[in-house]
Motif scaffolding. Structure first.
Motif, PDB file in Angstrom:
ATOM      1  N   THR A 176     -11.647   0.088  -3.097  1.00  0.00           N
ATOM      2  CA  THR A 176     -10.273   0.333  -3.544  1.00  0.00           C
ATOM      3  C   THR A 176     -10.223   1.551  -4.452  1.00  0.00           C
ATOM      4  OG1 THR A 176      -8.403  -0.578  -4.774  1.00  0.00           O
ATOM      5  CG2 THR A 176     -10.573  -1.271  -5.502  1.00  0.00           C
ATOM      6  N   SER A 177      -9.099   2.217  -4.447  1.00  0.00           N
ATOM      7  CA  SER A 177      -8.924   3.343  -5.367  1.00  0.00           C
ATOM      8  C   SER A 177      -8.168   2.894  -6.607  1.00  0.00           C
ATOM      9  CB  SER A 177      -8.131   4.451  -4.646  1.00  0.00           C
ATOM     10  OG  SER A 177      -6.868   3.934  -4.244  1.00  0.00           O
ATOM     11  N   LYS A 178      -7.848   1.589  -6.688  1.00  0.00           N
ATOM     12  CA  LYS A 178      -6.904   1.156  -7.722  1.00  0.00           C
ATOM     13  C   LYS A 178      -7.546   0.602  -8.974  1.00  0.00           C
ATOM     14  CE  LYS A 178      -3.832   0.717  -3.887  1.00  0.00           C
ATOM     15  NZ  LYS A 178      -3.026  -0.116  -2.987  1.00  0.00           N
ATOM     16  N   THR A 198       1.081   8.401   5.494  1.00  0.00           N
ATOM     17  CA  THR A 198       0.182   7.506   6.227  1.00  0.00           C
ATOM     18  C   THR A 198       0.961   6.665   7.242  1.00  0.00           C
ATOM     19  OG1 THR A 198      -1.200   7.326   4.250  1.00  0.00           O
ATOM     20  CG2 THR A 198      -1.497   5.635   5.935  1.00  0.00           C
ATOM     21  N   ASN A 238       0.831  -1.206   0.000  1.00  0.00           N
ATOM     22  CA  ASN A 238       0.000   0.000   0.000  1.00  0.00           C
ATOM     23  C   ASN A 238       0.866   1.256   0.000  1.00  0.00           C
ATOM     24  OD1 ASN A 238      -2.397  -1.355  -0.099  1.00  0.00           O
ATOM     25  ND2 ASN A 238      -2.821  -1.217   2.098  1.00  0.00           N
ATOM     26  N   LYS A 271      -0.819 -13.164  -4.769  1.00  0.00           N
ATOM     27  CA  LYS A 271      -0.379 -12.524  -6.018  1.00  0.00           C
ATOM     28  C   LYS A 271       1.071 -12.883  -6.371  1.00  0.00           C
ATOM     29  CE  LYS A 271      -3.050  -8.560  -4.455  1.00  0.00           C
ATOM     30  NZ  LYS A 271      -2.852  -7.253  -3.853  1.00  0.00           N
ATOM     31  N   GLY A 289      -1.676  -3.508  -5.316  1.00  0.00           N
ATOM     32  CA  GLY A 289      -2.987  -3.904  -4.794  1.00  0.00           C
ATOM     33  C   GLY A 289      -4.067  -3.650  -5.818  1.00  0.00           C
ATOM     34  N   PHE A 290      -5.227  -4.317  -5.634  1.00  0.00           N
ATOM     35  CA  PHE A 290      -6.368  -4.041  -6.515  1.00  0.00           C
ATOM     36  C   PHE A 290      -7.658  -4.630  -5.983  1.00  0.00           C
ATOM     37  CE2 PHE A 290      -4.069  -7.770  -8.041  1.00  0.00           C
ATOM     38  CZ  PHE A 290      -5.060  -8.735  -8.048  1.00  0.00           C
ATOM     39  N   ARG A 291      -7.571  -5.432  -4.894  1.00  0.00           N
ATOM     40  CA  ARG A 291      -8.777  -6.134  -4.459  1.00  0.00           C
ATOM     41  C   ARG A 291      -9.607  -5.337  -3.476  1.00  0.00           C
ATOM     42  NH1 ARG A 291      -4.917 -10.384  -1.868  1.00  0.00           N
ATOM     43  NH2 ARG A 291      -4.448  -8.338  -1.015  1.00  0.00           N
ATOM     44  N   GLY A 292      -8.964  -4.414  -2.753  1.00  0.00           N
ATOM     45  CA  GLY A 292      -9.665  -3.721  -1.692  1.00  0.00           C
ATOM     46  C   GLY A 292      -9.998  -4.648  -0.536  1.00  0.00           C
ATOM     47  N   GLU A 293      -9.083  -5.558  -0.257  1.00  0.00           N
ATOM     48  CA  GLU A 293      -9.331  -6.596   0.738  1.00  0.00           C
ATOM     49  C   GLU A 293      -8.370  -6.542   1.911  1.00  0.00           C
ATOM     50  OE1 GLU A 293     -11.270  -8.987   1.340  1.00  0.00           O
ATOM     51  OE2 GLU A 293     -12.366  -9.474  -0.477  1.00  0.00           O
ATOM     52  N   ALA A 294      -7.200  -5.992   1.687  1.00  0.00           N
ATOM     53  CA  ALA A 294      -6.149  -6.148   2.685  1.00  0.00           C
ATOM     54  C   ALA A 294      -6.502  -5.497   4.020  1.00  0.00           C
ATOM     55  CB  ALA A 294      -4.833  -5.595   2.143  1.00  0.00           C
ATOM     56  N   LEU A 295      -6.834  -4.205   4.007  1.00  0.00           N
ATOM     57  CA  LEU A 295      -7.077  -3.527   5.278  1.00  0.00           C
ATOM     58  C   LEU A 295      -8.284  -4.109   6.032  1.00  0.00           C
ATOM     59  CD1 LEU A 295      -6.093   0.154   4.370  1.00  0.00           C
ATOM     60  CD2 LEU A 295      -4.808  -1.515   5.710  1.00  0.00           C
ATOM     61  N   ALA A 307       1.135   4.067  -2.938  1.00  0.00           N
ATOM     62  CA  ALA A 307       0.842   5.482  -2.647  1.00  0.00           C
ATOM     63  C   ALA A 307       2.016   6.380  -3.047  1.00  0.00           C
ATOM     64  CB  ALA A 307       0.512   5.657  -1.163  1.00  0.00           C
ATOM     65  N   ALA A 312     -11.371   2.935   3.166  1.00  0.00           N
ATOM     66  CA  ALA A 312     -10.157   2.109   3.068  1.00  0.00           C
ATOM     67  C   ALA A 312     -10.305   0.807   3.844  1.00  0.00           C
ATOM     68  CB  ALA A 312      -8.945   2.887   3.565  1.00  0.00           C
ATOM     69  N   ASP A 336       4.617   5.888   5.961  1.00  0.00           N
ATOM     70  CA  ASP A 336       5.134   6.264   4.642  1.00  0.00           C
ATOM     71  C   ASP A 336       4.926   7.742   4.389  1.00  0.00           C
ATOM     72  OD1 ASP A 336       2.641   6.860   3.084  1.00  0.00           O
ATOM     73  OD2 ASP A 336       2.200   4.735   3.429  1.00  0.00           O
TER      74      ASP A 336
HETATM   75  N1  ATP Z   1      -0.432   3.748   2.828  1.00  0.00           N
HETATM   76  C1  ATP Z   1      -1.482   4.206   2.103  1.00  0.00           C
HETATM   77  N2  ATP Z   1      -1.417   5.427   1.536  1.00  0.00           N
HETATM   78  C2  ATP Z   1      -2.461   5.892   0.777  1.00  0.00           C
HETATM   79  N3  ATP Z   1      -3.594   5.184   0.571  1.00  0.00           N
HETATM   80  C3  ATP Z   1      -3.718   3.977   1.115  1.00  0.00           C
HETATM   81  C4  ATP Z   1      -2.665   3.406   1.915  1.00  0.00           C
HETATM   82  N4  ATP Z   1      -3.065   2.193   2.313  1.00  0.00           N
HETATM   83  C5  ATP Z   1      -4.293   1.993   1.801  1.00  0.00           C
HETATM   84  N5  ATP Z   1      -4.701   3.069   1.090  1.00  0.00           N
HETATM   85  C6  ATP Z   1      -6.002   3.200   0.383  1.00  0.00           C
HETATM   86  O1  ATP Z   1      -6.868   2.263   0.928  1.00  0.00           O
HETATM   87  C7  ATP Z   1      -7.416   1.429  -0.090  1.00  0.00           C
HETATM   88  C8  ATP Z   1      -7.645   0.041   0.474  1.00  0.00           C
HETATM   89  O2  ATP Z   1      -6.398  -0.585   0.762  1.00  0.00           O
HETATM   90  P1  ATP Z   1      -6.300  -2.162   0.714  1.00  0.00           P
HETATM   91  O3  ATP Z   1      -4.930  -2.575   0.888  1.00  0.00           O
HETATM   92  O4  ATP Z   1      -7.331  -2.728   1.634  1.00  0.00           O
HETATM   93  O5  ATP Z   1      -6.795  -2.519  -0.751  1.00  0.00           O
HETATM   94  P2  ATP Z   1      -6.002  -2.352  -2.126  1.00  0.00           P
HETATM   95  O6  ATP Z   1      -4.609  -1.986  -1.898  1.00  0.00           O
HETATM   96  O7  ATP Z   1      -6.809  -1.448  -2.979  1.00  0.00           O
HETATM   97  O8  ATP Z   1      -6.125  -3.815  -2.714  1.00  0.00           O
HETATM   98  P3  ATP Z   1      -5.462  -5.156  -2.097  1.00  0.00           P
HETATM   99  O9  ATP Z   1      -6.506  -5.806  -1.260  1.00  0.00           O
HETATM  100  O10 ATP Z   1      -5.159  -5.961  -3.311  1.00  0.00           O
HETATM  101  O11 ATP Z   1      -4.288  -4.752  -1.311  1.00  0.00           O
HETATM  102  C9  ATP Z   1      -6.426   1.489  -1.200  1.00  0.00           C
HETATM  103  O12 ATP Z   1      -7.050   1.245  -2.457  1.00  0.00           O
HETATM  104  C10 ATP Z   1      -5.876   2.909  -1.086  1.00  0.00           C
HETATM  105  O13 ATP Z   1      -6.697   3.813  -1.758  1.00  0.00           O
END
Ligand code: ATP
Ligand code: MG
Length: 591
Positions: free
Chosen positions: A77-79, A140, A33, A302, A93-99, A37, A71, A58
């Motif tokens: 996801t913003s990706k 962040t 992430n 991945k 990233g692209f799934r919007g699943e990690a956080l 960013a 988030a 970061d």
């Molecule tokens: N360190 C960061 N700085 C800026 N934006 C962040 C940061 N971490 C997360 N985000 C925002 O939060 C969203 C969700 O993060 P998350 O990791 O859950 O999903 P992702 O990165 O989009 O996909 P993936 O699940 O594949 O990691 C991201 O799409 C991003 O927009």
């Protein structure tokens, strides 16, 4: 139990099971992430192997107050925005699943400030759905505490703090090796473990040296090749610096570290000719291509990807790496150019002197090796008997491997080169010469076979005899004519002309051993190559053979024309060089 809908919390926990196996997997998501960013510098703080604290700060683009609750929401996801976007993913990233997954198995807190804002916001999803103002520099900070506290099943599987820390360190190494332009710092329980400054492209090698060991950089070839919209850059460990385990193999695809079967197979294949079973090359490679040519959405971590034109990519990797390795020797020390000094107490193996970006050199003159079939004789009398055909290297003032001075104990040839002293293991060198000749013949019009005037009878086990019966096409292709003449009897009727002087029985027994080992799903082409390498050993000069000076000289010239000459068929070095500086150091000269 009747069918019922699972609570959102439980759904997330199940999803988390796929992504988050241990503290290092949490860290991987947070680092990805941060890189997505656009961070220039990343600070990582760990406590108790990541079990009590994982914190990543970061200086990337940050999030607004409105972004923060999204988030941590599933599938936000913003990706990517539409199905099409999945076809050309350029972010990690692209799934919007990690956080959300992390939030379901640990205590999560995010503090972030978008570049345009005057202050930051902090969100603790377990306490409130609305972010509160908080001081923070642009960027962040994500804090993850008490991982798996609420998931005892997972907690049980965690190893000791030390083991988890090892996984974390390895992860940080991998990520940092892939992004030399980003600075990384790591602390554990307040102790600083890593401090890697951001580096410009020209200085990337410094990080590689720091994380892979300077030995790796010294004993590797630089590769930078481009074809068909694919680019391959990085460092290929020399075969003579191979390892007992595959622990130094790093591949990045568009900046994403991958462990992909196809890529690993292409590399294994490219090295197979200079490295033997049980040995593993070290490498660090960046592969770059249009993201539309690869699907990264095939595996939860991945690490595995699917290439849309996998054959082309396999061939590209295989060809480029094989070529780089074959040219390694040719591009080593150019004729007359001084070699960089090695270390006095540890002379570097042949090719060790070729580290760094050596100037591109013409490919070795393989054409000169193919013998007219009529002249094919025992290769050593051919190679070692004067007069030698004048090779291109011999016309220069001092050839790359120098001029022969003496033979030592029937084992080593000593030569004077432009930069100092060269020692050649003549048996190892000759093994490679014979093997490359066999290979050349095999590729051109087939291995030239010589019928034996006196066929050799060989007693074997019934299983071995079966094996020979089953492997007829393979044996024929490598120039062996052998049939079964009884349940436990073979008759060897012909051998490769290059090996006419070899001990036929010993040759056949080695081939049988090789056939036994290699039975399995190995590609035919590779089995043949193995067989040729095995056979190559039988045509080479035995130790303790006295060579006249002219024969020694011919061996050196032949070596210069032979691809892959820096290592024998088993990956041992064939020559080492001691520069004048190394010699001076041995004698404490100039101190
Ligand atoms: N360190 C960061 N700085 C800026 N934006 C962040 C940061 N971490 C997360 N985000 C925002 O939060 C969203 C969700 O993060 P998350 O990791 O859950 O999903 P992702 O990165 O989009 O996909 P993936 O699940 O594949 O990691 C991201 O799409 C991003 O927009
Ligand atoms: Mg992510």
């Amino acid at each position: 139990m009747p069918i019922q809908r699972l609570a959102a919390e439980l759904v997330n926990q199940i999803a988390a099971g796929e992504i988050i196996e241990r503290p290092a997997s949490v860290l991987k998501e947070l680092l990805e992430n941060a890189l997505d960013a656009g961070a220039q510098s990343v600070q990582i703080d760990i406590e108790a192997g990541g079990l009590t604290l994982i914190r990543v700060r970061d200086d990337g683009r940050g999030m607004t107050a409105a972004d923060l609750p999204l988030a941590v929401e599933s599938h936000a996801t913003s990706k990517i925005g539409a199905l099409d976007d999945l076809e050309h993913i350029a972010t990690l990233g692209f799934r919007g699943e990690a956080l959300p997954s992390i939030a379901s198995v640990a205590a999560l807190q995010i503090t972030s400030r978008a570049a345009a804002e005057s202050h930051g916001y902090c969100l603790t999803p377990s306490e409130s759905a609305t972010p509160a103002p908080a001081p923070h520099p642009p960027g962040t900070t994500v804090t993850v505490r008490d991982l798996f506290h609420a998931v005892p099943a997972r907690r049980k599987f965690l190893r000791t703090e030390r083991t988890e820390l090892r996984h974390i360190q390895e992860l940080v190494r991998r990520v940092a090796l892939g992004r030399p332009e980003v600075g990384f710092a790591l602390t554990h329980n307040g102790r600083r473990l890593l401090d890697l400054p951001a580096l410009g492209p020209a200085a990337a090698e410094r990080r590689v040296g720091e994380l892979m060991g300077s030995g790796f950089v010294d004993a590797s070839l630089r590769v930078d090749a481009e074809a068909a919209g694919l680019r391959l850059q990085g460092w290929l460990g020399l075969p003579t610096a191979s390892r007992g385990q595959p622990d130094l193999q790093y591949v990045y695809l568009n900046g994403r570290m991958i462990r992909d079967r196809l890529v690993m197979q292409a590399l294994r294949r490219a090295y197979s000719d200079v490295l033997f079973k049980d040995r593993y090359p070290a490498y660090l490679l960046h592969l770059q291509m249009d993201p539309a040519r690869v699907d990264v959405n095939v595996h939860p971590t991945k690490h595995e990807v699917r290439f849309r034109d996998s054959r082309l990519i396999f061939d590209f990797l295989h060809r480029q790496v094989e070529r780089a390795l074959a040219q390694g020797g040719a591009s080593a020390a150019m004729v007359g150019s001084p070699e960089p000094a090695g270390s006095a107490d540890e002379p570097r193996p042949g090719g060790g002197s070729m580290s760094g970006a050596a100037p591109a050199a013409p490919a070795p003159q393989t054409g000169a090796l193919a013998l007219p079939l009529a002249e094919a004789r025992a290769v050593y009398s051919d190679t070692l008997t004067p007069p030698a055909p004048e090779g291109p290297a011999a016309t220069e003032s001092v050839p790359r491997l120098g001029h022969a001075v003496a033979q030592i104990h029937g084992v080593y040839v000593l030569a004077e080169s432009a930069s100092g002293l060269i020692l050649v293991d003549m048996h190892a060198a000759h093994e490679r010469i014979v093997y490359e000749r066999l290979k050349r013949q095999y590729l051109d019009d087939g291995v030239a076979r010589q019928p034996l005037l006196m066929p050799v009878a060989v007693s074997v086990t019934p299983a071995e005899a079966d094996l020979v019966e089953d492997s007829q096409p393979l044996l024929e292709a490598v120039g062996l004519e052998v049939d079964r003449v009884g349940p436990e009897q073979l008759r060897l009727r012909g051998v490769p002309a290059l090996l006419a002087q070899a001990d036929g029985e010993a040759l056949l027994r080695d081939v049988l051993a090789d056939l036994r080992v290699d039975r399995g799903a190995v590609a035919v082409e590779q089995r043949q190559q193995h067989l040729l390498a095995t056979m190559g050993c039988h045509g080479s000069v035995r130790a303790n053979r006295r060579l006249a000076l002219a024969e020694q000289e011919n061996l050196l010239r032949e070596m210069e024309r032979t691809p892959n000459i820096d290592q024998c068929n088993h990956g041992r070095p064939t020559w080492v060089s001691l520069g004048m500086a190394d010699l001076d150091r041995l004698f404490l000269r100039g101190r």
